[in-house]
Design a protein around this motif. Structure first.
Motif, PDB file in Angstrom:
ATOM      1  N   TRP A 190       0.859  -1.181   0.000  1.00  0.00           N
ATOM      2  CA  TRP A 190       0.000   0.000   0.000  1.00  0.00           C
ATOM      3  C   TRP A 190       0.898   1.234   0.000  1.00  0.00           C
ATOM      4  O   TRP A 190       1.242   1.762   1.072  1.00  0.00           O
ATOM      5  N   PRO A 191       1.283   1.716  -1.163  1.00  0.00           N
ATOM      6  CA  PRO A 191       2.213   2.858  -1.231  1.00  0.00           C
ATOM      7  C   PRO A 191       1.596   4.117  -0.623  1.00  0.00           C
ATOM      8  O   PRO A 191       0.379   4.336  -0.670  1.00  0.00           O
ATOM      9  N   THR A 192       2.451   4.950  -0.067  1.00  0.00           N
ATOM     10  CA  THR A 192       2.041   6.216   0.537  1.00  0.00           C
ATOM     11  C   THR A 192       2.741   7.358  -0.184  1.00  0.00           C
ATOM     12  O   THR A 192       3.785   7.159  -0.820  1.00  0.00           O
ATOM     13  N   PRO A 193       2.197   8.575  -0.117  1.00  0.00           N
ATOM     14  CA  PRO A 193       2.821   9.715  -0.809  1.00  0.00           C
ATOM     15  C   PRO A 193       4.231   9.978  -0.294  1.00  0.00           C
ATOM     16  O   PRO A 193       4.438  10.104   0.922  1.00  0.00           O
ATOM     17  N   PRO A 194       5.213  10.068  -1.160  1.00  0.00           N
ATOM     18  CA  PRO A 194       6.592  10.276  -0.697  1.00  0.00           C
ATOM     19  C   PRO A 194       6.840  11.642  -0.093  1.00  0.00           C
ATOM     20  O   PRO A 194       7.823  11.826   0.639  1.00  0.00           O
ATOM     21  N   GLU A 195       5.974  12.627  -0.369  1.00  0.00           N
ATOM     22  CA  GLU A 195       6.182  13.965   0.169  1.00  0.00           C
ATOM     23  C   GLU A 195       5.704  14.092   1.610  1.00  0.00           C
ATOM     24  O   GLU A 195       5.960  15.111   2.254  1.00  0.00           O
ATOM     25  N   TRP A 196       5.003  13.100   2.120  1.00  0.00           N
ATOM     26  CA  TRP A 196       4.567  13.147   3.503  1.00  0.00           C
ATOM     27  C   TRP A 196       5.737  12.870   4.442  1.00  0.00           C
ATOM     28  O   TRP A 196       6.763  12.315   4.044  1.00  0.00           O
ATOM     29  N   SER A 197       5.546  13.238   5.695  1.00  0.00           N
ATOM     30  CA  SER A 197       6.543  12.899   6.714  1.00  0.00           C
ATOM     31  C   SER A 197       6.464  11.415   7.038  1.00  0.00           C
ATOM     32  O   SER A 197       5.475  10.735   6.738  1.00  0.00           O
ATOM     33  N   TRP A 198       7.515  10.925   7.671  1.00  0.00           N
ATOM     34  CA  TRP A 198       7.565   9.490   7.960  1.00  0.00           C
ATOM     35  C   TRP A 198       6.454   9.082   8.919  1.00  0.00           C
ATOM     36  O   TRP A 198       5.924   7.968   8.833  1.00  0.00           O
ATOM     37  N   LYS A 199       6.052   9.982   9.807  1.00  0.00           N
ATOM     38  CA  LYS A 199       5.000   9.644  10.757  1.00  0.00           C
ATOM     39  C   LYS A 199       3.653   9.518  10.062  1.00  0.00           C
ATOM     40  O   LYS A 199       2.859   8.614  10.367  1.00  0.00           O
ATOM     41  N   SER A 200       3.363  10.413   9.106  1.00  0.00           N
ATOM     42  CA  SER A 200       2.100  10.339   8.370  1.00  0.00           C
ATOM     43  C   SER A 200       2.060   9.096   7.490  1.00  0.00           C
ATOM     44  O   SER A 200       1.037   8.402   7.423  1.00  0.00           O
ATOM     45  N   ARG A 201       3.167   8.781   6.844  1.00  0.00           N
ATOM     46  CA  ARG A 201       3.209   7.575   6.008  1.00  0.00           C
ATOM     47  C   ARG A 201       3.060   6.325   6.861  1.00  0.00           C
ATOM     48  O   ARG A 201       2.407   5.348   6.470  1.00  0.00           O
ATOM     49  N   TRP A 202       3.688   6.352   8.035  1.00  0.00           N
ATOM     50  CA  TRP A 202       3.567   5.213   8.969  1.00  0.00           C
ATOM     51  C   TRP A 202       2.101   5.004   9.359  1.00  0.00           C
ATOM     52  O   TRP A 202       1.607   3.874   9.383  1.00  0.00           O
ATOM     53  N   SER A 203       1.386   6.085   9.673  1.00  0.00           N
ATOM     54  CA  SER A 203      -0.005   5.959  10.111  1.00  0.00           C
ATOM     55  C   SER A 203      -0.889   5.409   8.994  1.00  0.00           C
ATOM     56  O   SER A 203      -1.734   4.538   9.240  1.00  0.00           O
ATOM     57  N   LEU A 204      -0.706   5.909   7.771  1.00  0.00           N
ATOM     58  CA  LEU A 204      -1.585   5.479   6.682  1.00  0.00           C
ATOM     59  C   LEU A 204      -1.373   4.013   6.331  1.00  0.00           C
ATOM     60  O   LEU A 204      -2.336   3.240   6.239  1.00  0.00           O
ATOM     61  N   ARG A 205      -0.124   3.598   6.157  1.00  0.00           N
ATOM     62  CA  ARG A 205       0.095   2.202   5.753  1.00  0.00           C
ATOM     63  C   ARG A 205      -0.200   1.238   6.893  1.00  0.00           C
ATOM     64  O   ARG A 205      -0.650   0.112   6.650  1.00  0.00           O
ATOM     65  N   SER A 206       0.012   1.650   8.133  1.00  0.00           N
ATOM     66  CA  SER A 206      -0.333   0.774   9.259  1.00  0.00           C
ATOM     67  C   SER A 206      -1.842   0.585   9.354  1.00  0.00           C
ATOM     68  O   SER A 206      -2.321  -0.524   9.599  1.00  0.00           O
ATOM     69  N   ALA A 207      -2.605   1.671   9.150  1.00  0.00           N
ATOM     70  CA  ALA A 207      -4.061   1.562   9.192  1.00  0.00           C
ATOM     71  C   ALA A 207      -4.583   0.704   8.045  1.00  0.00           C
ATOM     72  O   ALA A 207      -5.511  -0.099   8.226  1.00  0.00           O
ATOM     73  N   GLN A 208      -3.986   0.845   6.869  1.00  0.00           N
ATOM     74  CA  GLN A 208      -4.429   0.025   5.742  1.00  0.00           C
ATOM     75  C   GLN A 208      -4.059  -1.441   5.944  1.00  0.00           C
ATOM     76  O   GLN A 208      -4.812  -2.335   5.543  1.00  0.00           O
ATOM     77  N   ALA A 209      -2.914  -1.704   6.545  1.00  0.00           N
ATOM     78  CA  ALA A 209      -2.541  -3.097   6.816  1.00  0.00           C
ATOM     79  C   ALA A 209      -3.452  -3.719   7.861  1.00  0.00           C
ATOM     80  O   ALA A 209      -3.807  -4.908   7.766  1.00  0.00           O
ATOM     81  N   LEU A 210      -3.878  -2.931   8.859  1.00  0.00           N
ATOM     82  CA  LEU A 210      -4.780  -3.466   9.874  1.00  0.00           C
ATOM     83  C   LEU A 210      -6.144  -3.812   9.303  1.00  0.00           C
ATOM     84  O   LEU A 210      -6.853  -4.660   9.855  1.00  0.00           O
ATOM     85  N   GLN A 211      -6.540  -3.163   8.203  1.00  0.00           N
ATOM     86  CA  GLN A 211      -7.817  -3.477   7.581  1.00  0.00           C
ATOM     87  C   GLN A 211      -7.781  -4.774   6.781  1.00  0.00           C
ATOM     88  O   GLN A 211      -8.825  -5.210   6.287  1.00  0.00           O
ATOM     89  N   HIS A 212      -6.619  -5.380   6.644  1.00  0.00           N
ATOM     90  CA  HIS A 212      -6.474  -6.679   5.958  1.00  0.00           C
ATOM     91  C   HIS A 212      -5.817  -7.652   6.944  1.00  0.00           C
ATOM     92  O   HIS A 212      -4.606  -7.901   6.878  1.00  0.00           O
ATOM     93  N   PRO A 213      -6.586  -8.164   7.904  1.00  0.00           N
ATOM     94  CA  PRO A 213      -5.978  -9.001   8.953  1.00  0.00           C
ATOM     95  C   PRO A 213      -5.353 -10.276   8.419  1.00  0.00           C
ATOM     96  O   PRO A 213      -4.405 -10.790   9.011  1.00  0.00           O
ATOM     97  N   ASP A 214      -5.875 -10.818   7.314  1.00  0.00           N
ATOM     98  CA  ASP A 214      -5.292 -12.044   6.783  1.00  0.00           C
ATOM     99  C   ASP A 214      -3.885 -11.813   6.239  1.00  0.00           C
ATOM    100  O   ASP A 214      -3.048 -12.721   6.250  1.00  0.00           O
ATOM    101  N   TYR A 215      -3.599 -10.591   5.804  1.00  0.00           N
ATOM    102  CA  TYR A 215      -2.273 -10.291   5.259  1.00  0.00           C
ATOM    103  C   TYR A 215      -1.239 -10.118   6.364  1.00  0.00           C
ATOM    104  O   TYR A 215      -0.079 -10.495   6.195  1.00  0.00           O
ATOM    105  N   VAL A 216      -1.637  -9.557   7.487  1.00  0.00           N
ATOM    106  CA  VAL A 216      -0.704  -9.288   8.586  1.00  0.00           C
ATOM    107  C   VAL A 216      -0.744 -10.373   9.649  1.00  0.00           C
ATOM    108  O   VAL A 216      -0.124 -10.225  10.708  1.00  0.00           O
TER     109      VAL A 216
END
Length: 424
Positions: free
Chosen positions: A121-147
């Motif tokens: 789940w790619p995130t915008p490269p212009e965001w800060s590392w904390k914002s990118r961390w939050s978005l991809r972590s939330a998207q990964a949590l929405q797919h429990p079978d993947y994580v």
């Protein structure tokens, strides 16, 4: 016969050493056979040491800490004390080294995990590392079978998205360049503040902001009726909260020892319409993104039993799809009913087909079978008239699925009519 006597048998008087006489008190020499008290040893006996002398029965026993502090130095010798120091230092070094290895291994493992979900789940490269961390972590949590999870932790998803939206909408931080619409924005009662103008941002930034809003809306749907205890930082359905409005609360699930209290609780998430309306009123999203929000919001209204409001939202979605169509959309579809006109010269767009299909399913759920059948038939005819290159694209709903939906609706209406006749 005796040997002859030496002539010099004695030391001459002028050669003999004479000790000088010193003046002072007379020294009385003790006779050899006289014993004085100085030569007598003290009477034998046991040394009176504090730790060997018994305590009197009347004296209270000192505390154990004072007793150990008083006699600790006697119990450990200098050599053993140095040995203990060396052992303690060696153990401390091994523990620190082992702990550092574990910390480094955990950091490496976390970095590999974040890199993996970043590729997924790619995130915008212009965001800060904390914002990118939050978005991809939330998207990964929405797919429990993947994580490797059994179910989605929706309170954690909502927390990630709320923190991310707060940073993205901060005009002094990562939201620099976005402006309020309508001279300070509009505040709709029951919905919240309307969307912003993000047209000055780049396309990856807008796409990430859209994903954050839709993820927050989906988390709000799953947390409908949930509350969060502010003091204990736990979330649960409202029927588990102990308070005046719930005198007989449900027991907490097995393994959860904490009990939430109504006076410390707040709503776990804002209502879903807050985020859906923000997408629909934001300036900078394309037609497809607004259409996704409109259809998702209409489906949520259907689920809540607000059929009339859901119908209005489907009409709004049709207007959005028609607005993005190049040409006159009235020649393609009936904007009120969603029935395609199937002109030989004009072909419907994918957005129009999506909204028409959603309208057909909505009417089938409401047991409005003639309208649903008309829409489904027009959709199937329109897809049959598409060129072969476009017809190979995956359809939003297959003919078999449409037939099943109509069949289930017919059976359900027949069962309801039979039950009504029996009751009469």
């Amino acid at each position: 016969m005796l040997p002859p006597r030496n002539a010099i048998g004695r030391i001459a008087s002028h050669v003999r050493l004479v000790l000088p006489r010193t003046s002072g008190p007379n020294v009385h020499l003790r006779p050899f056979t006289h014993r004085t008290q100085l030569l007598l040893s003290p009477p034998p006996g046991r040394p009176q040491l504090p730790f060997l002398s018994p305590l009197a029965p009347s004296r209270p026993l000192p505390p154990l800490s004072i007793h150990l502090r008083k006699h600790f130095g006697r119990l450990i010798s200098t050599e053993s004390r140095e040995g203990y120091k060396r052992r303690f230092g060696r153990s401390l070094k091994v523990s620190i080294s082992f702990g550092a290895i574990l910390v480094l291994f955990s950091i490496i493992q976390l970095g590999v995990y974040q890199e993996d979900i970043e590729h997924q789940w790619p995130t915008p490269p212009e965001w800060s590392w904390k914002s990118r961390w939050s978005l991809r972590s939330a998207q990964a949590l929405q797919h429990p079978d993947y994580v490797g999870k059994l179910m989605t932790n929706w309170p954690m998803v909502a927390g990630y998205m709320a923190e991310l939206l707060e940073r993205l909408e901060d005009v002094e931080g990562e939201g620099k360049g976005i402006v309020e619409q309508y001279d300070g924005g509009l505040l709709v009662e029951g919905v919240g503040r309307t969307g912003l103008d993000i047209s000055a941002k780049s396309e990856p930034w807008r796409r990430g902001y859209f994903q954050a809003l839709m993820g927050a809306a989906k988390a709000a749907e799953n947390l409908d009726g949930w509350v969060t205890d502010r003091r204990q930082k736990i979330s649960a359905p409202a029927e588990y909260a102990v308070g005046p409005s719930n005198p007989r609360p449900k027991p907490m699930p097995a393994g959860q020892r904490k009990v939430i209290h109504e006076e410390d609780c707040e709503r776990a998430s804002p209502p879903p319409e807050t985020f859906y309306m923000k997408v629909l009123t934001t300036n900078g999203f394309d037609t497809r993104q607004k259409l996704d929000a409109a259809l998702a919001y209409a489906d949520w209204l259907d689920f809540k039993g607000l059929q009339e409001t859901a119908g209005d939202m489907y009409v709004w979605a049709m207007d959005i799809a028609a607005g993005g169509f190049e040409g006159d959309a009235n020649k393609i579809v009936d904007l009120r009913t969603g029935v395609l006109r199937n002109n030989a010269s004009d072909l419907p767009s994918e957005n129009i087909l999506r909204v028409s299909t959603a309208l057909a399913v909505h009417n089938a759920r409401q047991r409005n079978l003639p309208t649903a059948l008309s829409i489904f038939t027009s959709i199937l005819k329109a897809r049959r008239n598409l060129p072969p290159s476009i017809r190979l694209l995956p359809a939003i709903i297959s003919p078999r699925t449409a037939h099943k939906i109509l069949q289930r609706s017919l059976l359900r209406s027949l069962q309801i009519s039979q039950n009504g006749s029996h009751s009469c």
